[in-house]
Enzyme design. Structure first.
Site, PDB file in Angstrom:
ATOM      1  N   VAL A  64     -15.438   6.698 -23.530  1.00 47.29           N
ATOM      2  CA  VAL A  64     -16.463   6.385 -24.537  1.00 47.29           C
ATOM      3  C   VAL A  64     -17.519   7.483 -24.667  1.00 47.29           C
ATOM      4  O   VAL A  64     -18.272   7.511 -25.636  1.00 47.29           O
ATOM      5  CB  VAL A  64     -17.167   5.033 -24.262  1.00 47.29           C
ATOM      6  N   SER A 142     -27.542  -5.140 -18.160  1.00 45.21           N
ATOM      7  CA  SER A 142     -27.627  -5.578 -16.757  1.00 45.21           C
ATOM      8  C   SER A 142     -29.042  -6.087 -16.524  1.00 45.21           C
ATOM      9  O   SER A 142     -29.979  -5.658 -17.214  1.00 45.21           O
ATOM     10  CB  SER A 142     -27.351  -4.402 -15.829  1.00 45.21           C
ATOM     11  N   TYR A 155     -29.173   4.605 -13.472  1.00 43.41           N
ATOM     12  CA  TYR A 155     -28.414   3.459 -13.999  1.00 43.41           C
ATOM     13  C   TYR A 155     -29.365   2.481 -14.697  1.00 43.41           C
ATOM     14  O   TYR A 155     -29.108   2.043 -15.822  1.00 43.41           O
ATOM     15  CB  TYR A 155     -27.684   2.776 -12.837  1.00 43.41           C
ATOM     16  N   LYS A 159     -29.421   1.291 -18.707  1.00 45.70           N
ATOM     17  CA  LYS A 159     -29.259  -0.089 -19.164  1.00 45.70           C
ATOM     18  C   LYS A 159     -30.480  -0.549 -19.971  1.00 45.70           C
ATOM     19  O   LYS A 159     -30.344  -1.348 -20.910  1.00 45.70           O
ATOM     20  CB  LYS A 159     -29.001  -1.014 -17.977  1.00 45.70           C
TER      21      LYS A 159
HETATM   22  P1  NAD Z   1     -15.788  -1.815 -12.951  1.00 41.35           P
HETATM   23  O1  NAD Z   1     -16.105  -0.485 -12.349  1.00 41.35           O
HETATM   24  O2  NAD Z   1     -15.048  -2.809 -12.138  1.00 41.35           O
HETATM   25  O3  NAD Z   1     -14.995  -1.596 -14.333  1.00 41.35           O
HETATM   26  C1  NAD Z   1     -15.454  -0.663 -15.274  1.00 41.35           C
HETATM   27  C2  NAD Z   1     -14.332  -0.341 -16.253  1.00 41.35           C
HETATM   28  O4  NAD Z   1     -14.847   0.630 -17.180  1.00 41.35           O
HETATM   29  C3  NAD Z   1     -13.117   0.301 -15.574  1.00 41.35           C
HETATM   30  O5  NAD Z   1     -11.935  -0.223 -16.111  1.00 41.35           O
HETATM   31  C4  NAD Z   1     -13.273   1.782 -15.904  1.00 41.35           C
HETATM   32  O6  NAD Z   1     -12.041   2.492 -15.932  1.00 41.35           O
HETATM   33  C5  NAD Z   1     -13.936   1.719 -17.270  1.00 41.35           C
HETATM   34  N1  NAD Z   1     -14.682   2.944 -17.616  1.00 41.35           N
HETATM   35  C6  NAD Z   1     -15.527   3.649 -16.822  1.00 41.35           C
HETATM   36  N2  NAD Z   1     -15.999   4.723 -17.486  1.00 41.35           N
HETATM   37  C7  NAD Z   1     -15.450   4.675 -18.720  1.00 41.35           C
HETATM   38  C8  NAD Z   1     -15.539   5.505 -19.861  1.00 41.35           C
HETATM   39  N3  NAD Z   1     -16.287   6.626 -19.853  1.00 41.35           N
HETATM   40  N4  NAD Z   1     -14.852   5.168 -20.975  1.00 41.35           N
HETATM   41  C9  NAD Z   1     -14.063   4.037 -20.987  1.00 41.35           C
HETATM   42  N5  NAD Z   1     -13.922   3.242 -19.925  1.00 41.35           N
HETATM   43  C10 NAD Z   1     -14.599   3.548 -18.818  1.00 41.35           C
HETATM   44  O7  NAD Z   1     -17.193  -2.400 -13.430  1.00 41.35           O
HETATM   45  P2  NAD Z   1     -17.673  -3.886 -13.811  1.00 41.35           P
HETATM   46  O8  NAD Z   1     -18.434  -4.420 -12.666  1.00 41.35           O
HETATM   47  O9  NAD Z   1     -16.566  -4.660 -14.402  1.00 41.35           O
HETATM   48  O10 NAD Z   1     -18.761  -3.505 -14.914  1.00 41.35           O
HETATM   49  C11 NAD Z   1     -18.545  -3.644 -16.313  1.00 41.35           C
HETATM   50  C12 NAD Z   1     -19.891  -3.480 -17.015  1.00 41.35           C
HETATM   51  O11 NAD Z   1     -20.805  -4.467 -16.527  1.00 41.35           O
HETATM   52  C13 NAD Z   1     -20.564  -2.140 -16.777  1.00 41.35           C
HETATM   53  O12 NAD Z   1     -21.229  -1.713 -17.953  1.00 41.35           O
HETATM   54  C14 NAD Z   1     -21.587  -2.457 -15.698  1.00 41.35           C
HETATM   55  O13 NAD Z   1     -22.664  -1.555 -15.715  1.00 41.35           O
HETATM   56  C15 NAD Z   1     -21.997  -3.845 -16.086  1.00 41.35           C
HETATM   57  N6  NAD Z   1     -22.578  -4.638 -15.008  1.00 41.35           N
HETATM   58  C16 NAD Z   1     -21.930  -4.828 -13.835  1.00 41.35           C
HETATM   59  C17 NAD Z   1     -22.531  -5.570 -12.833  1.00 41.35           C
HETATM   60  C18 NAD Z   1     -21.864  -5.833 -11.496  1.00 41.35           C
HETATM   61  O14 NAD Z   1     -22.547  -6.331 -10.591  1.00 41.35           O
HETATM   62  N7  NAD Z   1     -20.599  -5.547 -11.319  1.00 41.35           N
HETATM   63  C19 NAD Z   1     -23.794  -6.138 -13.047  1.00 41.35           C
HETATM   64  C20 NAD Z   1     -24.431  -5.925 -14.260  1.00 41.35           C
HETATM   65  C21 NAD Z   1     -23.812  -5.180 -15.244  1.00 41.35           C
END
Ligand code: NAD
Length: 259
Positions: A64, A142, A155, A159
């Protein structure tokens, strides 16, 4: 949930974790799904799961942060499904660093993926939604957008930017039929959180598991969030039932009232 049958949804970062749960929930509601992920292998697996749930699916290798990939993603979605009703900007990364040790390269990488990637994926999809006079965009921000941290300032800033761009695009395009909202998850049991637990625990001098436990103690519902908890909220925001909600950053974090 009303209004999701036969819709076409793009989910960035849909190959695992929260993105996968969103894809599968929307598919269960009757939507066709485009999985856009840098990781083609996991994207293809989730596309297979969507097909097994009875819906059409397309996996597109997408970073992205790169304009050519974003353009190719929109072209692929339109040539396969002929329209895009829903965009979920979920792709994101985190880096754990002491604030004084963050390098410019690390800062730029986090902003390029989380903030620039989200904004310009909206920009790539919006002309199509505006031409049809309808669309739903949900950005995964987040609770970090609304909090302070000693372990991942860059980070949190990215967000907070996602929340800001959500409000701006909601104001710009609400009268033309497009709603734009954020979901702000808390501590979700995914690979990203496992990395945070490992690295932030070391940075803050904690025992294994202590960082997570300290956070879980602050959750009113008393358990870690699951990806499906986020997927369900996203499905609601994409549904007809959420037609009068736009520009919001909705916490889905189990009640972290005391953090
Ligand atoms: P994760 O690391 O398990 O999965 C992230 C996915 O995004 C992976 O499939 C990865 O390959 C893909 N990705 C990474 N960089 C990319 C790029 N440049 N282009 C396309 N795809 C890309 O993470 P998650 O925990 O499932 O997080 C998903 C979203 O939720 C993120 O935006 C994260 O910041 C947000 N989030 C996560 C948490 C948490 O506690 N896990 C909390 C709040 C927000």
């Amino acid at each position: 949930m009303r209004g999701l049958r036969d819709k076409v949804a793009i989910i960035t970062g849909g190959g695992q974790g929260i993105g996968r749960a969103i894809a599968l929930r929307l598919a269960r509601e009757g939507a066709d799904i485009v999985i856009a992920d840098v990781n083609t292998a996991t994207a293809s697996v989730v596309a297979g799961e969507v097909r097994a749930a009875g819906r059409r699916a397309l996996a597109v290798q997408t970073d992205v942060a790169h304009a050519n990939d974003r353009r190719a993603l929109v072209d692929a979605a339109l040539s396969t499904f002929e329209r895009i009703d829903i965009l979920v900007n979920n792709a994101g990364i985190i880096r754990v660093s002491d604030p004084l040790e963050i390098t410019e390269e690390e800062w730029d990488l986090v902003q390029a993926t989380n903030l620039k990637g989200t904004y310009f994926t909206c920009q790539a999809v919006l002309p199509h939604m505006l031409a049809r006079g309808q669309g739903r965009i949900v950005n995964i921000a987040s609770i970090a957008a609304k909090a302070g941290s000693t372990a991942f300032v860059h980070y949190n800033v990215s967000k907070a930017g996602v929340v800001a761009l959500t409000r701006n695009l909601a104001v710009a395009y609400g009268k033309r039929g497009v709603t734009v909202n954020c979901v702000c998850p808390g501590i979700v049991d995914t690979e990203m959180w496992a990395k945070i637990e490992r690295e932030a625990g070391v940075l803050l001098g904690m025992e294994p598991g202590e960082f997570t436990q300290s956070r879980v103690n602050a959750i009113a519902l008393g358990r870690l969030e699951q990806p499906e908890d986020v997927g369900d909220a996203v499905a609601f925001l994409c549904s007809e039932d959420a037609r009068y909600i736009t520009g919001q950053a909705i916490n889905v974090e189990g009640g972290m009232i005391f953090h």
